[in-house]
Design an enzyme around this catalytic site. Structure first.
Site, PDB file in Angstrom:
ATOM      1  N   TYR A  59      17.725 -47.735  -5.410  1.00 36.28           N
ATOM      2  CA  TYR A  59      17.458 -46.353  -5.836  1.00 36.28           C
ATOM      3  C   TYR A  59      15.987 -46.126  -6.156  1.00 36.28           C
ATOM      4  CZ  TYR A  59      22.226 -45.214  -5.287  1.00 36.28           C
ATOM      5  OH  TYR A  59      23.452 -44.989  -4.704  1.00 36.28           O
ATOM      6  N   ARG A  62      14.393 -45.509  -2.866  1.00 34.36           N
ATOM      7  CA  ARG A  62      14.716 -44.192  -2.290  1.00 34.36           C
ATOM      8  C   ARG A  62      13.995 -43.095  -3.059  1.00 34.36           C
ATOM      9  NH1 ARG A  62      20.857 -43.683  -1.919  1.00 34.36           N
ATOM     10  NH2 ARG A  62      20.345 -41.700  -0.924  1.00 34.36           N
ATOM     11  N   HIS A 112      26.992 -35.147  -5.173  1.00 29.75           N
ATOM     12  CA  HIS A 112      26.864 -36.606  -5.320  1.00 29.75           C
ATOM     13  C   HIS A 112      25.719 -36.991  -6.242  1.00 29.75           C
ATOM     14  CE1 HIS A 112      29.270 -37.320  -1.363  1.00 29.75           C
ATOM     15  NE2 HIS A 112      30.039 -37.042  -2.402  1.00 29.75           N
ATOM     16  N   CYS A 120      22.669 -42.573 -19.069  1.00 29.09           N
ATOM     17  CA  CYS A 120      22.983 -43.652 -20.011  1.00 29.09           C
ATOM     18  C   CYS A 120      24.494 -43.661 -20.205  1.00 29.09           C
ATOM     19  CB  CYS A 120      22.290 -43.427 -21.366  1.00 29.09           C
ATOM     20  SG  CYS A 120      22.885 -44.606 -22.581  1.00 29.09           S
ATOM     21  N   CYS A 139      17.503 -46.282 -23.263  1.00 32.69           N
ATOM     22  CA  CYS A 139      17.907 -44.868 -23.338  1.00 32.69           C
ATOM     23  C   CYS A 139      17.182 -44.225 -24.512  1.00 32.69           C
ATOM     24  CB  CYS A 139      19.416 -44.787 -23.559  1.00 32.69           C
ATOM     25  SG  CYS A 139      19.948 -43.137 -24.083  1.00 32.69           S
ATOM     26  N   THR A 179      25.659 -33.692   8.644  1.00 29.73           N
ATOM     27  CA  THR A 179      26.495 -34.716   8.006  1.00 29.73           C
ATOM     28  C   THR A 179      27.449 -35.316   9.029  1.00 29.73           C
ATOM     29  OG1 THR A 179      28.023 -35.216   6.179  1.00 29.73           O
ATOM     30  CG2 THR A 179      28.188 -33.032   7.162  1.00 29.73           C
ATOM     31  N   LEU A 205      22.986 -32.807  14.643  1.00 29.62           N
ATOM     32  CA  LEU A 205      22.263 -33.364  15.803  1.00 29.62           C
ATOM     33  C   LEU A 205      23.213 -33.636  16.959  1.00 29.62           C
ATOM     34  CD1 LEU A 205      19.478 -34.416  16.748  1.00 29.62           C
ATOM     35  CD2 LEU A 205      20.159 -36.679  15.922  1.00 29.62           C
ATOM     36  N   ALA A 222      18.080 -30.261  13.006  1.00 29.99           N
ATOM     37  CA  ALA A 222      18.273 -29.185  12.019  1.00 29.99           C
ATOM     38  C   ALA A 222      17.120 -28.179  12.029  1.00 29.99           C
ATOM     39  CB  ALA A 222      18.426 -29.802  10.629  1.00 29.99           C
TER      40      ALA A 222
HETATM   41  C1  BV8 Z   1      36.270 -40.269  -4.298  1.00 30.24           C
HETATM   42  C2  BV8 Z   1      25.554 -40.665  -3.128  1.00 30.24           C
HETATM   43  C3  BV8 Z   1      38.172 -40.291  -5.680  1.00 30.24           C
HETATM   44  C4  BV8 Z   1      24.816 -41.884  -3.497  1.00 30.24           C
HETATM   45  C5  BV8 Z   1      27.327 -41.106  -1.527  1.00 30.24           C
HETATM   46  C6  BV8 Z   1      39.998 -43.773   3.062  1.00 30.24           C
HETATM   47  C7  BV8 Z   1      40.197 -42.490   3.520  1.00 30.24           C
HETATM   48  C8  BV8 Z   1      39.610 -41.390   2.896  1.00 30.24           C
HETATM   49  C9  BV8 Z   1      38.785 -41.572   1.787  1.00 30.24           C
HETATM   50  C10 BV8 Z   1      38.568 -42.848   1.358  1.00 30.24           C
HETATM   51  C11 BV8 Z   1      39.170 -43.955   1.970  1.00 30.24           C
HETATM   52  N1  BV8 Z   1      38.761 -45.057   1.306  1.00 30.24           N
HETATM   53  C12 BV8 Z   1      37.925 -44.694   0.283  1.00 30.24           C
HETATM   54  C13 BV8 Z   1      37.834 -43.361   0.304  1.00 30.24           C
HETATM   55  C14 BV8 Z   1      37.044 -42.522  -0.614  1.00 30.24           C
HETATM   56  C15 BV8 Z   1      35.567 -42.596  -0.302  1.00 30.24           C
HETATM   57  C16 BV8 Z   1      35.281 -42.409   1.169  1.00 30.24           C
HETATM   58  O1  BV8 Z   1      35.312 -41.299   1.675  1.00 30.24           O
HETATM   59  N2  BV8 Z   1      34.983 -43.542   1.845  1.00 30.24           N
HETATM   60  C17 BV8 Z   1      34.667 -43.494   3.265  1.00 30.24           C
HETATM   61  C18 BV8 Z   1      33.676 -44.612   3.590  1.00 30.24           C
HETATM   62  C19 BV8 Z   1      35.963 -43.606   4.062  1.00 30.24           C
HETATM   63  N3  BV8 Z   1      34.976 -41.503  -1.053  1.00 30.24           N
HETATM   64  C20 BV8 Z   1      34.644 -41.684  -2.340  1.00 30.24           C
HETATM   65  O2  BV8 Z   1      34.734 -42.742  -2.921  1.00 30.24           O
HETATM   66  C21 BV8 Z   1      34.198 -40.429  -3.074  1.00 30.24           C
HETATM   67  N4  BV8 Z   1      34.940 -40.348  -4.298  1.00 30.24           N
HETATM   68  O3  BV8 Z   1      36.947 -40.250  -3.297  1.00 30.24           O
HETATM   69  O4  BV8 Z   1      36.758 -40.246  -5.566  1.00 30.24           O
HETATM   70  C22 BV8 Z   1      38.488 -40.225  -7.116  1.00 30.24           C
HETATM   71  C23 BV8 Z   1      39.601 -39.505  -7.482  1.00 30.24           C
HETATM   72  C24 BV8 Z   1      39.929 -39.451  -8.822  1.00 30.24           C
HETATM   73  C25 BV8 Z   1      39.135 -40.099  -9.770  1.00 30.24           C
HETATM   74  C26 BV8 Z   1      37.994 -40.800  -9.371  1.00 30.24           C
HETATM   75  C27 BV8 Z   1      37.671 -40.881  -8.036  1.00 30.24           C
HETATM   76  C28 BV8 Z   1      32.746 -40.483  -3.476  1.00 30.24           C
HETATM   77  C29 BV8 Z   1      31.875 -40.678  -2.262  1.00 30.24           C
HETATM   78  C30 BV8 Z   1      30.424 -40.476  -2.650  1.00 30.24           C
HETATM   79  C31 BV8 Z   1      29.595 -41.691  -2.283  1.00 30.24           C
HETATM   80  N5  BV8 Z   1      28.173 -41.378  -2.498  1.00 30.24           N
HETATM   81  N6  BV8 Z   1      26.049 -40.768  -1.757  1.00 30.24           N
HETATM   82  C32 BV8 Z   1      23.608 -42.077  -2.631  1.00 30.24           C
HETATM   83  O5  BV8 Z   1      23.155 -41.148  -1.940  1.00 30.24           O
HETATM   84  O6  BV8 Z   1      23.087 -43.207  -2.685  1.00 30.24           O
HETATM   85  S1  BV8 Z   1      27.870 -41.162   0.062  1.00 30.24           S
HETATM   86  C33 BV8 Z   1      26.686 -40.753   1.215  1.00 30.24           C
HETATM   87  O7  BV8 Z   1      27.244 -40.940   2.521  1.00 30.24           O
HETATM   88  C34 BV8 Z   1      26.307 -39.288   1.242  1.00 30.24           C
HETATM   89  O8  BV8 Z   1      26.196 -38.726  -0.038  1.00 30.24           O
HETATM   90  C35 BV8 Z   1      27.341 -38.613   2.073  1.00 30.24           C
HETATM   91  O9  BV8 Z   1      28.410 -38.134   1.288  1.00 30.24           O
HETATM   92  C36 BV8 Z   1      27.893 -39.732   2.895  1.00 30.24           C
HETATM   93  C37 BV8 Z   1      27.728 -39.425   4.368  1.00 30.24           C
HETATM   94  O10 BV8 Z   1      26.406 -39.376   4.594  1.00 30.24           O
HETATM   95  P1  BV8 Z   1      25.761 -38.178   5.458  1.00 30.24           P
HETATM   96  O11 BV8 Z   1      25.030 -37.311   4.494  1.00 30.24           O
HETATM   97  O12 BV8 Z   1      26.745 -37.522   6.337  1.00 30.24           O
HETATM   98  O13 BV8 Z   1      24.735 -39.028   6.307  1.00 30.24           O
HETATM   99  P2  BV8 Z   1      25.066 -39.967   7.536  1.00 30.24           P
HETATM  100  O14 BV8 Z   1      23.928 -40.906   7.696  1.00 30.24           O
HETATM  101  O15 BV8 Z   1      26.455 -40.501   7.442  1.00 30.24           O
HETATM  102  O16 BV8 Z   1      25.071 -38.931   8.762  1.00 30.24           O
HETATM  103  C38 BV8 Z   1      23.878 -38.228   9.065  1.00 30.24           C
HETATM  104  C39 BV8 Z   1      24.271 -37.109   9.998  1.00 30.24           C
HETATM  105  O17 BV8 Z   1      23.127 -36.324  10.263  1.00 30.24           O
HETATM  106  C40 BV8 Z   1      24.779 -37.611  11.344  1.00 30.24           C
HETATM  107  O18 BV8 Z   1      25.893 -36.831  11.744  1.00 30.24           O
HETATM  108  C41 BV8 Z   1      23.590 -37.358  12.285  1.00 30.24           C
HETATM  109  O19 BV8 Z   1      24.024 -37.020  13.595  1.00 30.24           O
HETATM  110  C42 BV8 Z   1      22.954 -36.156  11.645  1.00 30.24           C
HETATM  111  N7  BV8 Z   1      21.511 -36.052  11.889  1.00 30.24           N
HETATM  112  C43 BV8 Z   1      20.597 -37.064  11.959  1.00 30.24           C
HETATM  113  N8  BV8 Z   1      19.373 -36.532  12.180  1.00 30.24           N
HETATM  114  C44 BV8 Z   1      19.527 -35.173  12.225  1.00 30.24           C
HETATM  115  C45 BV8 Z   1      20.893 -34.868  12.030  1.00 30.24           C
HETATM  116  N9  BV8 Z   1      21.366 -33.613  12.034  1.00 30.24           N
HETATM  117  C46 BV8 Z   1      20.470 -32.616  12.227  1.00 30.24           C
HETATM  118  N10 BV8 Z   1      19.148 -32.827  12.418  1.00 30.24           N
HETATM  119  C47 BV8 Z   1      18.647 -34.085  12.422  1.00 30.24           C
HETATM  120  N11 BV8 Z   1      17.337 -34.277  12.616  1.00 30.24           N
END
Ligand code: BV8
Length: 231
Positions: A59, A62, A112, A120, A139, A179, A205, A222
């Site tokens: 972090y 980043r 997120h 803290c 803290c 996304t 994209l 974008a």
């Molecule tokens: C929760 C913050 C429940 C930190 C992030 C099985 C099935 C369904 C769900 C789950 C499962 N197993 C586990 C889960 C739940 C899990 C999940 O979904 N897992 C996935 C892997 C299957 N989700 C969670 O845990 C969430 N919480 O479910 O809680 C709960 C219920 C009750 C009580 C308590 C809890 C929480 C998830 C949050 C994780 N934190 N980020 C940090 O940033 O460090 S995740 C992180 O990745 C992002 O925040 C975002 O959400 C996620 C996806 O990232 P994107 O933003 O989409 O980026 P990515 O690189 O993937 O894609 C980029 C895109 O941009 C591409 O499409 C590309 O083509 C495009 N692009 C690239 N360049 C361009 C462009 N587009 C336009 N122009 C360009 N130039």
């Protein structure tokens, strides 16, 4: 915005792709954001428990990168929409960067969390981060060295979900920008919108994992596809 006459309330969802052209790495395009770790491996409470220094370094790096970057034409177009759109608007971002705000957007929800705050967990107080977390500064309130980034990790509940679902229920249009549709619940918003009879548009994209659920998809960088949609 063509044929927007019957649109009053809009929900926009953004992901890492909206910040890619600002030079901020996405999670899945860069083959793992950092030192080949999958975000699922370093963005979890278990990872923080197991190796806090690794996670805090992730972090800190980043945060440092974000500070040196600037909003791009897509952020600026969405900020224009925010200033000029008289109807309802919510820009829900999955990003922890503050480029939407630095472009001038105000109606932004960080589901997120944000890289700007430390949290803290001992006294449940959030405060602007100062310096690097890796020294685990104490803290300001309780003196404990238990600060973590104020971001939502895998397995943790995203922020302000009630507000987001309330906005989706009132929306006439849901637009997903930059996304992959890989992470829930954000990836499920398009289906929520479909169930609610809300029109859906994807600006990305390339086709995302959820493309089939959108009424319309426009593909390209974008900075090239967002401004024409806004203007
Ligand atoms: C929760 C913050 C429940 C930190 C992030 C099985 C099935 C369904 C769900 C789950 C499962 N197993 C586990 C889960 C739940 C899990 C999940 O979904 N897992 C996935 C892997 C299957 N989700 C969670 O845990 C969430 N919480 O479910 O809680 C709960 C219920 C009750 C009580 C308590 C809890 C929480 C998830 C949050 C994780 N934190 N980020 C940090 O940033 O460090 S995740 C992180 O990745 C992002 O925040 C975002 O959400 C996620 C996806 O990232 P994107 O933003 O989409 O980026 P990515 O690189 O993937 O894609 C980029 C895109 O941009 C591409 O499409 C590309 O083509 C495009 N692009 C690239 N360049 C361009 C462009 N587009 C336009 N122009 C360009 N130039």
């Amino acid at each position: 915005m063509a044929a927007m006459t019957d649109i009053r309330n809009i929900v926009v969802l953004t992901g890492a792709g909206v910040s890619a052209e600002s030079g901020i790495d996405t999670f899945r395009d860069a083959g793992g954001l950092w030192e080949q770790h999958r975000v699922e491996d370093v963005a979890t409470p278990e990872a923080f428990e197991r190796d806090p220094e690794l996670v805090l370094r992730f972090y800190d790096m980043r945060r440092e990168a974000i500070q040196q970057k600037h909003p791009n034409a897509a952020h600026e177009a969405l900020a224009r929409l925010d200033r000029e759109w008289e109807g309802g608007l919510m820009i829900v971002t999955q990003n922890v960067d503050d480029l939407h705000e630095r472009a001038g957007a105000r109606r932004v929800v960080h589901m997120h969390g944000t890289h700007l705050n430390a949290w803290c967990t001992a006294c449940d107080v959030r405060s602007p981060w100062t310096g690097t977390l890796i020294e685990r500064p104490a803290c300001p309130d309780c003196g404990e060295r238990s600060l973590r980034p104020d971001v939502v990790w895998f397995g943790e509940m995203p922020y302000r979900m009630d507000e987001i679902f309330a906005a989706l229920r009132e929306a006439d249009l849901f637009v997903s920008i930059g996304t992959s549709g890989a992470v829930y619940p954000a990836a499920g918003f398009v289906r929520n919108a479909n169930d609610l009879g809300v029109r859906t548009l994807e600006l990305n994209l390339e086709p995302s994992q959820g493309s089939a659920w959108f009424d319309e998809s426009r593909h390209g960088p974008a900075t090239q596809v967002v401004p024409p949609w806004v203007d």
